[in-house]
Design an enzyme around this catalytic site. Structure first.
Site, PDB file in Angstrom:
ATOM      1  CG  HIS A 241      -2.899  31.742  14.317  1.00 37.12           C
ATOM      2  ND1 HIS A 241      -4.159  31.626  13.789  1.00 37.12           N
ATOM      3  CD2 HIS A 241      -2.765  30.698  15.171  1.00 37.12           C
ATOM      4  CE1 HIS A 241      -4.744  30.552  14.282  1.00 37.12           C
ATOM      5  NE2 HIS A 241      -3.918  29.977  15.133  1.00 37.12           N
ATOM      6  CG  ASP A 324       0.445  29.119  16.632  1.00 35.62           C
ATOM      7  OD1 ASP A 324       0.187  28.352  17.586  1.00 35.62           O
ATOM      8  OD2 ASP A 324      -0.033  28.957  15.487  1.00 35.62           O
TER       9      ASP A 324
END
Ligand code: DOR
Length: 448
Positions: A241, A324
């Site tokens: 991320h 995520d």
């Protein structure tokens, strides 16, 4: 008798072959048998995909399924159903469960439960260190032998640089089942001394709300360290991320220097900014307030950061989109901002949110599909575990997603398959949705 399914008349996009044309997709015995303009001519039973986009099933390198240990937030059953609704046919399950996935027994449990109760394929990720404590390496070879496709202490970085070096050295010697050498180590890059008690991006919104910030440098300093370690060991680091201008630039430079670094970005870091934390008077009569559903780690940053992440995705600095997906219970978010859990339930909004980039003319649809399919497969080398996934090649698993890129819908978290209703997108209208998902030749989600 062999079982077959035909998806007829859709716009078939397969980034691996470069195909973008109206065609039929024939799946027999769970595998792609043919893709051609008349593959479905003879089929007695067919799914009509006229007006829809047909592409390989999406692959997520970063999903939290929460089982074992946090079944009130998500289970393998509910999380994989949410994945199927989001168009995903493969998810890599993060190991921050309880117990953490630091033994072969937990990896085997996840695989067994997914087989029995899951809607789609689950590829488990094992811990780098025992209990994700950052002190002692987990038995990486044992985890790999049990089926782990990568290692991560997700949610926590591996702060000890020496331990990270050793993890990379060991991981690079392990052999995936379908060939090749080395498994990736995925790092949640966050220097704890810098992120400290921060709860959102360090910027004007944090100042206005009186909240402690996390500076971009907290991420960038550890990205820089990991790139140095990739250079030192020759082993692959995958940066989870990515959220800042500086991280994208560091990764871009590392790649042009030929270092084995890969990276992912989430739909929310591409499409939202720290302003999503701020609720205006319209949402909160009586004044300014915050939305804990926009609290996530790494934090949502500025629109310049989001633009840099998108530029990186388009020029190859960033390999793929990863959700995520971080489901939490209502009580984890219905509290003070400082106390709220971090994370966004993202599987079911990933496509709709990312399609806003296509509708705004910033990304071509085939490029977006590439970053949701073969991009993640190549980033983690998942085709060394499941041959030909992420493609519509003949012989590939019959994993196919059908999309209506124009259909408008309103995000209603109470209708999610995920137990996690924590999204800052509640009430927002998105344009583009998943219509059906086929996993190994079986329709596992059908909203036609
Ligand atoms: O926001 C996040 N939530 N970031 C992480 O890295 C972990 C995740 C979780 O597990 O809830």
């Amino acid at each position: 008798m062999s079982e077959s399914l035909t998806i007829r008349g859709g716009r078939v996009i397969d980034p691996v072959s470069g195909l973008d044309a109206v065609a039929d997709v024939l799946i027999a015995d769970g595998r792609i048998a043919a893709v051609s303009p008349d593959a479905g001519k003879e089929a007695r039973e067919a799914v009509d995909a006229t007006g829809l986009v047909v592409c390989p099933g999406f692959v997520d390198t970063h999903t939290h399924l929460r089982e074992p240990g946090f079944e009130h937030k998500e289970t393998i059953a509910s999380g994989t159903l949410a994945a199927a609704r989001g168009g995903f046919t493969t998810v890599c399950a993060m190991p921050n469960t309880e117990p953490a996935a630091d033994t072969a027994a937990i990896i085997e449990f996840v695989l067994r439960t997914a087989q029995a109760e899951g809607a789609i394929r689950v590829l488990p990720i094992g811990c780098v260190t025992k209990g994700r404590q950052g002190r002692e390496l987990a038995e990486l070879a044992e985890l790999a032998a049990a089926g782990a496709v990568a290692f991560s202490d997700d949610g926590s970085p591996v702060t000890d640089a020496h331990l990270m070096r050793r993890a990379l050295e060991y991981a690079s010697m392990l052999r995936p089942p379908a060939g090749g050498l080395g498994l990736p180590v995925i790092d949640h890059c966050e220097e704890p001394a810098l992120s400290a008690d921060g709860v959102m991006h360090e910027g004007w919104v944090a100042v206005r709300l009186g909240l402690q910030g996390v500076p971009a440098a907290a991420e960038e300093s550890m990205v820089a360290r990991d790139i140095a370690l990739a250079g030192l060991t020759g082993a692959q680091v995958h940066i989870a991320h990515v959220s800042t201008v500086g991280s994208v630039e560091l990764i871009r430079r590392a790649k042009s220097a030929g270092l084995p670094v890969t990276a992912e970005v989430t739909p929310h870091h591409l499409c939202l900014s720290h302003e999503a934390v701020l609720l205006g008077p319209a949402e909160t009569p009586g004044g300014l307030a915050f939305d804990t559903n926009a609290k996530v780690s790494p934090p949502l940053r500025t629109s310049e950061d989001a633009a840099a992440c998108l530029a990186g995705l388009l020029d190859g600095a960033i390999d793929c989109i990863a959700t995520d997906h971080a489901p939490h219970a209502v009580e984890d978010k219905l509290c003070e901002f400082d106390q709220a859990a971090m994370g966004i339930s993202g599987l079911e909004t990933a496509l709709g949110l990312c399609l806003s980039l296509v509708h705004d003319g910033r990304v071509e649809l085939p490029a977006l599909i590439e970053k949701l399919t073969i991009g993640p497969v190549r980033a983690l080398g998942l085709d060394r575990h499941i041959e030909s996934i992420g493609t519509l090649s003949v012989g590939a698993p019959g994993d196919v997603t059908l999309i209506d890129p124009e259909a408008e819908w309103t995000v209603e978290p109470e209708r999610f398959a995920s137990k996690g209703r924590n999204t800052p997108l509640a009430g927002r209208t998105l344009r583009g949705r998943v219509v059906a998902t086929v996993y190994e030749g079986q329709v596992v989600f059908d909203d036609r």
